[in-house]
Write an enzyme that holds these catalytic residues in place. Sequence first.
Site, PDB file in Angstrom:
ATOM      1  CB  SER A 142      -0.914   0.009   1.218  1.00 36.62           C
ATOM      2  OG  SER A 142      -0.164   0.186   2.413  1.00 36.62           O
ATOM      3  CB  THR A 146       2.926  -0.769   6.104  1.00 36.14           C
ATOM      4  OG1 THR A 146       2.227  -1.382   5.009  1.00 36.14           O
ATOM      5  CG2 THR A 146       2.954  -1.694   7.294  1.00 36.14           C
ATOM      6  NE  ARG A 194      -5.083 -13.080   1.802  1.00 37.45           N
ATOM      7  CZ  ARG A 194      -6.025 -12.161   1.909  1.00 37.45           C
ATOM      8  NH1 ARG A 194      -5.679 -10.918   2.212  1.00 37.45           N
ATOM      9  NH2 ARG A 194      -7.303 -12.459   1.726  1.00 37.45           N
ATOM     10  CD  GLU A 206      -3.665 -11.912   5.659  1.00 30.94           C
ATOM     11  OE1 GLU A 206      -4.263 -10.957   5.124  1.00 30.94           O
ATOM     12  OE2 GLU A 206      -2.430 -12.043   5.645  1.00 30.94           O
ATOM     13  CG  HIS A 211      16.058 -28.731  20.477  1.00 32.56           C
ATOM     14  ND1 HIS A 211      17.110 -29.381  21.075  1.00 32.56           N
ATOM     15  CD2 HIS A 211      16.276 -28.806  19.138  1.00 32.56           C
ATOM     16  CE1 HIS A 211      17.943 -29.816  20.148  1.00 32.56           C
ATOM     17  NE2 HIS A 211      17.469 -29.468  18.955  1.00 32.56           N
ATOM     18  CE  LYS A 248      -3.268  -2.764   8.465  1.00 31.72           C
ATOM     19  NZ  LYS A 248      -3.060  -2.781   6.995  1.00 31.72           N
TER      20      LYS A 248
END
Length: 337
Positions: free
Chosen positions: A98, A101, A144, A223, A239, A331
């Site tokens: 965009s 961000t 994405r 998403e 681990h 947001k």
Amino acid sequence: MTLPSNTDTDDMHSLVRAFPRLLESDPLEEAMLRACTDLRHDGLHGICLLGMGGSSIANQYTVSLLQSRTKTPVLSIHDYSIPEYVDHNYVMIAVSYSGNTEETLAAHREAVRRGSPTFCVTSGGALSRESRHLLSLPEGLPPRAALPLILAKVLPLTEALCNLQLTDLKTVGLKLEEMVKSWDSQWRPPEDTAGDLLGRIPVFMGADHLVPVAYRAKCQTNENAKTEAFFSTIPEANHNEIEGFTSGRAKLLCPVILRSGIGREENDRRIKTTTEVLENLGYRPLILRAVGDSMIEEMLSLTHYLDAVTLAWADLRGVDPIDVSRITLLKDKIHRG
């Protein structure tokens, strides 16, 4: 670059089908190559790739692909800030689809204050106005879905800065188109895999260069399919995380294990043993063997397939993969304070 004429930017299925063709982006301009050469001659100490969310996936793929090819440090940063040791001898590649961000803008501005040369990969926004070296992306896509477009900018740019031979992404894209034809025989139809995952929580596991692929699959599940998903890395999961898998959760959790044909033998041995341990606890791991003759082919073939799986999963759940209303709500709340 313009998108293929039959690509519908409002349809995630159309965008995923276009994945191989979107890799065939315009090559780096001569001016960009000269800028990379000048920066190398000036003394390049390292490269920082800045980005968040879907815009940053290409950065993680680039780091994984180059860590065995260059002695130049290449870092992927997902934050408002950059490490204190980063100075004017580091080059920044800021990626924000965009261009707005806030974390990426903050990190980019901090780099500029420190005198670091910067390149910006974006479709517009504030980042495009602040960049000295701009690599433009076409507008109108979910970030994405722009992974192949962004990778086609970030990977060759980073290779040029490291004085490496540029990856032939056009050839890779053509191979991916051929691989789609064998999905059903190599793996299973995406709809069948999605059906196996329906009602379960996947834990995507990868080693070596397939670690970012596992992370991408987790994000795409979140998403696109609008459901929980997690990822883990081999050998680290051996681990600690292995103790968290108990027989009582075997029907809920589904380990999705990504196996390479060209990774480290030690990690392949660990993946086999991990699979056996999980099966003995009653889990039904889903094993996906990567195909391809190189790391990038293995990474992108699995990525493309798993993108399609998450869309089939969205269809089964009756959700819109384009919609990201919760991200938008979050947001808005942050910006309102």
